[in-house]
Design an enzyme around this catalytic site. Structure first.
Site, short mmCIF file in Angstrom:
data_model
loop_
_atom_site.label_atom_id
_atom_site.label_comp_id
_atom_site.label_asym_id
_atom_site.label_seq_id
_atom_site.Cartn_x
_atom_site.Cartn_y
_atom_site.Cartn_z
CD GLU A 217 46.39 55.51 25.98
OE1 GLU A 217 45.42 56.34 25.56
OE2 GLU A 217 46.31 55.31 27.12
CD GLU B 209 40.67 38.52 43.14
OE1 GLU B 209 40.28 37.63 43.56
OE2 GLU B 209 41.65 39.40 43.29
#
Length: 298
Positions: free
Chosen positions: A115, A84
């Site tokens: 992960e 953004e």
């Protein structure tokens, strides 16, 4: 099991023990009631957030980058914040980036085991040529994700500042970071579902980190996003509105100025308020470090 029981984000919430027996309305009211705890939890760590904003802004002003890293929900939140920045503040896409355990595909579908690898985190950092000039924000609700810890360790080796965003004060990641940000919104409505309150808390913190840094870099005038990139019709319209508001001029005057400066609101505002052409306005902004307020004060 014993290890999980010690983690704050894995605790069972006594307020929601019977949520599966409630009416739909009472269920969503209870979720909303728990969500109210999030903002208060973030409010208790604003000092650490402010410290992190100053570090990030300093690094960005010196040509460094802001890099987020995370896995699962935490990784996706980092991506959301990073992507953004270019349309909102006209930043170079390289300036704010996000690393996700498992890569691009893991954004949409979980990649098993990704992960759990510190080595994968280190390799991803090397792939983007992370350096000591950059700043790393490691995001992990539990504060113990190996991928994130691997990224953090590599950043420390290079002498880069490290910031953690967790929901477990005193976690391994929280202790390891130079600046640990650990709001504690309490156990989740559904035990261990950290995409809920923990995710909301992390999103609020990331909003503050990136927005605060961009404000300090002069990309906001008053509360107007004067560096917005006019990449679609809505944002083109927003540019006009911003210039009209800041310069107290008509839409026609704002549009005329914007058309002469490639729709850069900052430049258009200076053109109108100082009565100069686009080239002069650009020079004035450059001399003022890109800050509209500083040009107008002068």
């Amino acid at each position: 099991m014993v290890e999980l029981q010690k983690i704050a984000t894995e605790q069972r919430n006594p307020n929601t023990m019977n949520i599966d027996t409630l009416s739909t309305l009472d269920m969503v009211k209870l979720i909303n009631q728990e969500d109210h705890r999030v903002a208060d939890a973030v409010g208790l760590v604003t000092e650490q957030i402010a410290q992190a904003v100053d570090v990030i802004a300093q690094r960005l002003s010196e040509g460094g980058r802001l890099i987020y890293c995370g896995a699962g929900t935490s990784g996706r939140l980092g991506i959301l914040d990073a992507v953004e920045c270019p349309p909102t503040y006209s930043t170079d896409p390289e300036m704010v980036q996000a690393l996700m355990a498992g890569g691009y595909g893991a954004i949409f579908k979980a990649v098993e085991g990704a992960e759990d690898s510190r080595e994968l985190g280190v390799q991803d950092m090397k792939n983007i040529h992370f350096s000591g000039k950059d700043v790393l924000v490691g995001i992990a609700a539990s504060g113990r994700t190996p991928y994130v810890l691997g990224c953090m360790a590599y950043a420390k080796e290079l002498g880069a500042p490290t910031i953690s965003v967790t929901c477990c004060p005193g976690s391994e990641l929280d202790r390891f970071a130079d600046i640990g940000i650990a709001p504690a919104p309490g156990p989740e409505v559904v035990t261990g579902s950290t995409r809920m309150k923990s995710g909301t808390a992390q999103k609020m913190v990331l909003n503050m980190l990136s927005t605060g840094a961009m404000i300090k870099l002069g990309k906001v005038y008053g509360n107007l996003m004067v560096d917005v990139k006019p990449s679609n019709e809505k944002l083109v319209r927003r540019c006009v509105t911003i210039v009209c508001t800041a310069a107290e001029c008509s839409e026609a005057e704002a549009t005329a100025a914007l058309e002469k400066c490639d729709y850069r609101p900052k430049v258009a505002i200076i053109m109108i308020l100082r009565g100069v052409d686009a080239e002069t306005a650009c020079r004035m902004l450059e001399a003022a470090g890109g800050r509209v307020a500083k040009v107008l004060e002068a």
